[in-house]
Design an enzyme around this catalytic site. Structure first.
Site, PDB file in Angstrom:
ATOM      1  N   HIS A   1       0.821  -1.213   0.000  1.00 34.30           N
ATOM      2  CA  HIS A   1       0.000   0.000   0.000  1.00 34.30           C
ATOM      3  C   HIS A   1       0.859   1.269   0.000  1.00 34.30           C
ATOM      4  O   HIS A   1       2.015   1.247   0.440  1.00 34.30           O
ATOM      5  CB  HIS A   1      -0.940   0.007   1.206  1.00 34.30           C
ATOM      6  CG  HIS A   1      -2.087  -0.942   1.051  1.00 34.30           C
ATOM      7  ND1 HIS A   1      -3.189  -0.937   1.875  1.00 34.30           N
ATOM      8  CD2 HIS A   1      -2.318  -1.926   0.125  1.00 34.30           C
ATOM      9  CE1 HIS A   1      -4.039  -1.873   1.481  1.00 34.30           C
ATOM     10  NE2 HIS A   1      -3.527  -2.489   0.428  1.00 34.30           N
TER      11      HIS A   1
ATOM     12  N   GLU B   1       0.759   3.981   1.804  1.00 35.30           N
ATOM     13  CA  GLU B   1       1.194   4.466   3.118  1.00 35.30           C
ATOM     14  C   GLU B   1       2.370   3.636   3.621  1.00 35.30           C
ATOM     15  O   GLU B   1       3.335   4.153   4.190  1.00 35.30           O
ATOM     16  CB  GLU B   1       0.033   4.380   4.128  1.00 35.30           C
ATOM     17  CG  GLU B   1      -1.213   5.165   3.731  1.00 35.30           C
ATOM     18  CD  GLU B   1      -2.177   4.388   2.849  1.00 35.30           C
ATOM     19  OE1 GLU B   1      -1.735   3.457   2.142  1.00 35.30           O
ATOM     20  OE2 GLU B   1      -3.366   4.713   2.847  1.00 35.30           O
TER      21      GLU B   1
ATOM     22  N   CYS C   1      -6.117   1.927   5.380  1.00 39.79           N
ATOM     23  CA  CYS C   1      -6.688   0.649   5.827  1.00 39.79           C
ATOM     24  C   CYS C   1      -6.093   0.280   7.193  1.00 39.79           C
ATOM     25  O   CYS C   1      -5.070   0.844   7.605  1.00 39.79           O
ATOM     26  CB  CYS C   1      -6.404  -0.440   4.790  1.00 39.79           C
ATOM     27  SG  CYS C   1      -4.709  -1.028   4.843  1.00 39.79           S
TER      28      CYS C   1
ATOM     29  N   CYS D   1      -2.259  -0.481   7.304  1.00 45.37           N
ATOM     30  CA  CYS D   1      -1.413   0.716   7.212  1.00 45.37           C
ATOM     31  C   CYS D   1      -1.486   1.520   8.504  1.00 45.37           C
ATOM     32  O   CYS D   1      -0.492   2.081   8.950  1.00 45.37           O
ATOM     33  CB  CYS D   1      -1.818   1.565   6.012  1.00 45.37           C
ATOM     34  SG  CYS D   1      -1.330   0.819   4.445  1.00 45.37           S
TER      35      CYS D   1
HETATM   36  O1  LIG Z   1      -5.256   2.451   2.249  1.00 42.42           O
HETATM   37  C1  LIG Z   1      -5.052   1.991   1.118  1.00 42.42           C
HETATM   38  N1  LIG Z   1      -3.871   2.235   0.477  1.00 42.42           N
HETATM   39  C2  LIG Z   1      -3.571   1.697  -0.743  1.00 42.42           C
HETATM   40  O2  LIG Z   1      -2.493   1.953  -1.297  1.00 42.42           O
HETATM   41  N2  LIG Z   1      -4.519   0.891  -1.346  1.00 42.42           N
HETATM   42  C3  LIG Z   1      -4.226   0.313  -2.666  1.00 42.42           C
HETATM   43  C4  LIG Z   1      -4.194  -1.186  -2.705  1.00 42.42           C
HETATM   44  C5  LIG Z   1      -4.623  -1.484  -4.104  1.00 42.42           C
HETATM   45  O3  LIG Z   1      -3.487  -1.374  -4.978  1.00 42.42           O
HETATM   46  C6  LIG Z   1      -5.586  -0.357  -4.449  1.00 42.42           C
HETATM   47  C7  LIG Z   1      -7.044  -0.756  -4.317  1.00 42.42           C
HETATM   48  O4  LIG Z   1      -7.244  -1.259  -3.053  1.00 42.42           O
HETATM   49  P1  LIG Z   1      -8.418  -2.312  -2.757  1.00 42.42           P
HETATM   50  O5  LIG Z   1      -8.194  -3.455  -3.739  1.00 42.42           O
HETATM   51  O6  LIG Z   1      -8.228  -2.711  -1.310  1.00 42.42           O
HETATM   52  O7  LIG Z   1      -9.670  -1.583  -3.038  1.00 42.42           O
HETATM   53  O8  LIG Z   1      -5.266   0.712  -3.555  1.00 42.42           O
HETATM   54  C8  LIG Z   1      -5.712   0.645  -0.761  1.00 42.42           C
HETATM   55  C9  LIG Z   1      -6.017   1.186   0.450  1.00 42.42           C
HETATM   56  C10 LIG Z   1      -7.321   0.961   1.111  1.00 42.42           C
HETATM   57  O9  LIG Z   1      -7.685  -0.344   1.068  1.00 42.42           O
HETATM   58 ZN   LIG Z   2      -3.320   0.143   3.554  1.00 41.69          ZN
END
Ligand SMILES: O=c1[nH]c(=O)n([C@H]2C[C@H](O)[C@@H](COP(=O)(O)O)O2)cc1CO
Ligand SMILES: [Zn+2]
Length: 175
Positions: free
Chosen positions: A79, A81, A105, A108
């Site tokens: 992620h 963060e 999330c 993170c």
């Molecule tokens: O806090 C976050 N930070 C973050 O970088 N992401 C990224 C992970 C995935 O590459 C994309 C989409 O997340 P998801 O598949 O959980 O919806 O965003 C997702 C979240 C929240 O789930």
């Molecule tokens: Zn996250």
């Protein structure tokens, strides 16, 4: 002559997070994060992506089968963060603020708390992730980490950031 026409600090830091997001290869969502010390110095920037060495072109990593961890993108993506924390160039991060394009999330949030970040400023919050967001919120509250939307903190910066996000969205084509 002095130029009084400049952007707010909040715009600059969310802007850096958005520029980092523009590097993400995730077709579903591009997120970015920027960590800033109490002295307004940037100590880390990141976006969501695969770990170093894992080939972005390998479709295996981008599969959507959440019933099988081997075939789920969620097993692989770091992620934004998390990457900002791992990429930081100056330690410690105690007392820092993290600017995130999305409400962080729980995973993170755990890292944010553990490295001593004291404030989270986010741009977007997904309404359909209400329970996940509540889990993040509970940990942040218990740990004494402040979280606020850029909209509530600085409406002009939120507007400016939304325009920048729109510009990035329409102008990035694999350059
Ligand atoms: O806090 C976050 N930070 C973050 O970088 N992401 C990224 C992970 C995935 O590459 C994309 C989409 O997340 P998801 O598949 O959980 O919806 O965003 C997702 C979240 C929240 O789930
Ligand atoms: Zn996250």
């Amino acid at each position: 002559m002095k130029n009084d026409s400049l952007i707010h600090w909040h715009s600059m830091f969310m802007g850096v997070a958005l520029l980092a997001a523009a590097r993400s290869k995730d077709a579903r969502k591009r997120n970015g994060a920027c960590i800033v010390g109490p002295d307004n110095k940037i100590s880390g920037v990141g976006y969501n992506g695969l770990p170093r060495g894992c080939d972005d072109h390998d479709e295996h990593y981008w599969q959507d089968d959440d019933s099988d961890p081997l075939n789920s993108r969620h097993s692989y993506i770091v992620h934004a963060e998390q990457n900002a924390i791992l990429n930081c160039t100056s330690l410690p991060l105690h007392g820092s603020t993290i600017y995130a394009t999305q409400y962080p999330c729980p995973r993170c949030v755990q890292s944010i708390i553990q490295v001593g970040i004291k404030r989270v400023v986010y741009l977007d919050k997904k309404a359909h992730q209400e329970r996940v967001n509540a889990a993040s919120e509970k940990m942040l509250a218990d740990a004494g980490v402040e979280i606020e939307s850029l909209q509530a903190l600085q409406p002009e910066s939120a507007e400016w950031s939304a325009e920048l996000a729109q510009f990035i969205e329409t102008s990035t084509t694999n350059r």
